[in-house]
Design a protein around this motif. Sequence first.
Motif, PDB file in Angstrom:
ATOM      1  N   GLY A  25      37.025 -27.699  -4.784  1.00 47.42           N
ATOM      2  CA  GLY A  25      36.688 -27.633  -6.201  1.00 47.42           C
ATOM      3  C   GLY A  25      37.431 -26.563  -6.970  1.00 47.42           C
ATOM      4  O   GLY A  25      37.142 -26.314  -8.134  1.00 47.42           O
ATOM      5  N   PHE A  26      38.418 -25.918  -6.328  1.00 49.73           N
ATOM      6  CA  PHE A  26      39.245 -24.936  -7.025  1.00 49.73           C
ATOM      7  C   PHE A  26      40.446 -25.639  -7.644  1.00 49.73           C
ATOM      8  O   PHE A  26      40.812 -26.739  -7.240  1.00 49.73           O
ATOM      9  CB  PHE A  26      39.762 -23.862  -6.049  1.00 49.73           C
ATOM     10  N   ALA A  41      37.007 -22.853 -11.415  1.00 50.27           N
ATOM     11  CA  ALA A  41      36.269 -23.345 -12.582  1.00 50.27           C
ATOM     12  C   ALA A  41      34.960 -23.992 -12.162  1.00 50.27           C
ATOM     13  O   ALA A  41      34.347 -24.726 -12.922  1.00 50.27           O
ATOM     14  CB  ALA A  41      37.128 -24.332 -13.358  1.00 50.27           C
ATOM     15  N   ARG A  42      34.530 -23.705 -10.962  1.00 50.04           N
ATOM     16  CA  ARG A  42      33.292 -24.302 -10.477  1.00 50.04           C
ATOM     17  C   ARG A  42      32.101 -23.731 -11.243  1.00 50.04           C
ATOM     18  O   ARG A  42      32.125 -22.602 -11.702  1.00 50.04           O
ATOM     19  CB  ARG A  42      33.106 -24.014  -8.990  1.00 50.04           C
ATOM     20  N   PHE A  48      29.672 -30.921 -14.018  1.00 51.94           N
ATOM     21  CA  PHE A  48      30.566 -30.098 -14.833  1.00 51.94           C
ATOM     22  C   PHE A  48      31.651 -29.405 -14.025  1.00 51.94           C
ATOM     23  O   PHE A  48      32.748 -29.198 -14.502  1.00 51.94           O
ATOM     24  CB  PHE A  48      29.768 -29.083 -15.655  1.00 51.94           C
ATOM     25  N   SER A  49      31.370 -29.038 -12.805  1.00 49.71           N
ATOM     26  CA  SER A  49      32.354 -28.357 -11.984  1.00 49.71           C
ATOM     27  C   SER A  49      33.601 -29.215 -11.818  1.00 49.71           C
ATOM     28  O   SER A  49      34.712 -28.758 -12.037  1.00 49.71           O
ATOM     29  CB  SER A  49      31.770 -28.000 -10.618  1.00 49.71           C
ATOM     30  N   ASP A  50      33.423 -30.481 -11.423  1.00 49.48           N
ATOM     31  CA  ASP A  50      34.567 -31.378 -11.275  1.00 49.48           C
ATOM     32  C   ASP A  50      35.276 -31.600 -12.598  1.00 49.48           C
ATOM     33  O   ASP A  50      36.502 -31.636 -12.655  1.00 49.48           O
ATOM     34  CB  ASP A  50      34.124 -32.729 -10.705  1.00 49.48           C
ATOM     35  N   ALA A  51      34.517 -31.752 -13.667  1.00 50.38           N
ATOM     36  CA  ALA A  51      35.122 -31.975 -14.984  1.00 50.38           C
ATOM     37  C   ALA A  51      35.929 -30.755 -15.419  1.00 50.38           C
ATOM     38  O   ALA A  51      37.012 -30.893 -15.989  1.00 50.38           O
ATOM     39  CB  ALA A  51      34.045 -32.292 -16.020  1.00 50.38           C
ATOM     40  N   GLU A  54      39.176 -30.585 -13.260  1.00 46.63           N
ATOM     41  CA  GLU A  54      40.071 -31.690 -13.642  1.00 46.63           C
ATOM     42  C   GLU A  54      40.715 -31.411 -14.992  1.00 46.63           C
ATOM     43  O   GLU A  54      41.913 -31.619 -15.174  1.00 46.63           O
ATOM     44  CB  GLU A  54      39.298 -33.007 -13.692  1.00 46.63           C
ATOM     45  N   PHE A  55      39.930 -30.915 -15.949  1.00 45.89           N
ATOM     46  CA  PHE A  55      40.473 -30.617 -17.273  1.00 45.89           C
ATOM     47  C   PHE A  55      41.536 -29.526 -17.203  1.00 45.89           C
ATOM     48  O   PHE A  55      42.600 -29.648 -17.813  1.00 45.89           O
ATOM     49  CB  PHE A  55      39.368 -30.185 -18.236  1.00 45.89           C
ATOM     50  N   ILE A  56      41.264 -28.463 -16.471  1.00 41.28           N
ATOM     51  CA  ILE A  56      42.240 -27.367 -16.383  1.00 41.28           C
ATOM     52  C   ILE A  56      43.547 -27.865 -15.789  1.00 41.28           C
ATOM     53  O   ILE A  56      44.630 -27.559 -16.290  1.00 41.28           O
ATOM     54  CB  ILE A  56      41.656 -26.197 -15.558  1.00 41.28           C
ATOM     55  N   ALA A  57      43.469 -28.644 -14.724  1.00 44.84           N
ATOM     56  CA  ALA A  57      44.680 -29.176 -14.101  1.00 44.84           C
ATOM     57  C   ALA A  57      45.427 -30.114 -15.063  1.00 44.84           C
ATOM     58  O   ALA A  57      46.645 -30.006 -15.228  1.00 44.84           O
ATOM     59  CB  ALA A  57      44.332 -29.904 -12.804  1.00 44.84           C
ATOM     60  N   LEU A  58      44.706 -31.012 -15.721  1.00 45.08           N
ATOM     61  CA  LEU A  58      45.347 -31.941 -16.663  1.00 45.08           C
ATOM     62  C   LEU A  58      45.972 -31.196 -17.848  1.00 45.08           C
ATOM     63  O   LEU A  58      47.084 -31.520 -18.278  1.00 45.08           O
ATOM     64  CB  LEU A  58      44.337 -32.968 -17.183  1.00 45.08           C
ATOM     65  N   ALA A  59      45.257 -30.220 -18.368  1.00 47.66           N
ATOM     66  CA  ALA A  59      45.783 -29.457 -19.511  1.00 47.66           C
ATOM     67  C   ALA A  59      47.073 -28.743 -19.121  1.00 47.66           C
ATOM     68  O   ALA A  59      48.066 -28.783 -19.858  1.00 47.66           O
ATOM     69  CB  ALA A  59      44.740 -28.460 -20.006  1.00 47.66           C
TER      70      ALA A  59
END
Length: 105
Positions: A25-26, A41-42, A48-51, A54-59
């Motif tokens: 989850g990191f 971002a957990r 919310f942890s997965d979201a 995922e958002f940080i990586a996509l951004a």
Amino acid sequence: MTKLAELKAAYAASTQGEWWEDDDGFVAAGHGDSYRTVADARCDVAPFSDANTEFIALAHNNMAALLEAVERLEAMQRVIGELASMNPFLRDVFDTNKAVLEKLK
């Protein structure tokens, strides 16, 4: 410093390359078996942890393209600004673009 300049500087200073959510989850970055954690971002509330991760990586992975799009919009805005006085449609486009770009100041 504008929000856009701040964002460019933060992106340039970040770990480059593709980011992803690892099995724990990191947010991780690297190549193949060689990678490292770049963000945690957990949170304690699922999902919310997965979201978040995922958002940080996509951004991060799309930031270069987003910054390029803003730079192109700024360049187009300069040209449209010169022509807007001759064309009401271009004036509307100019005003709309201006409102978007103002949010990045």
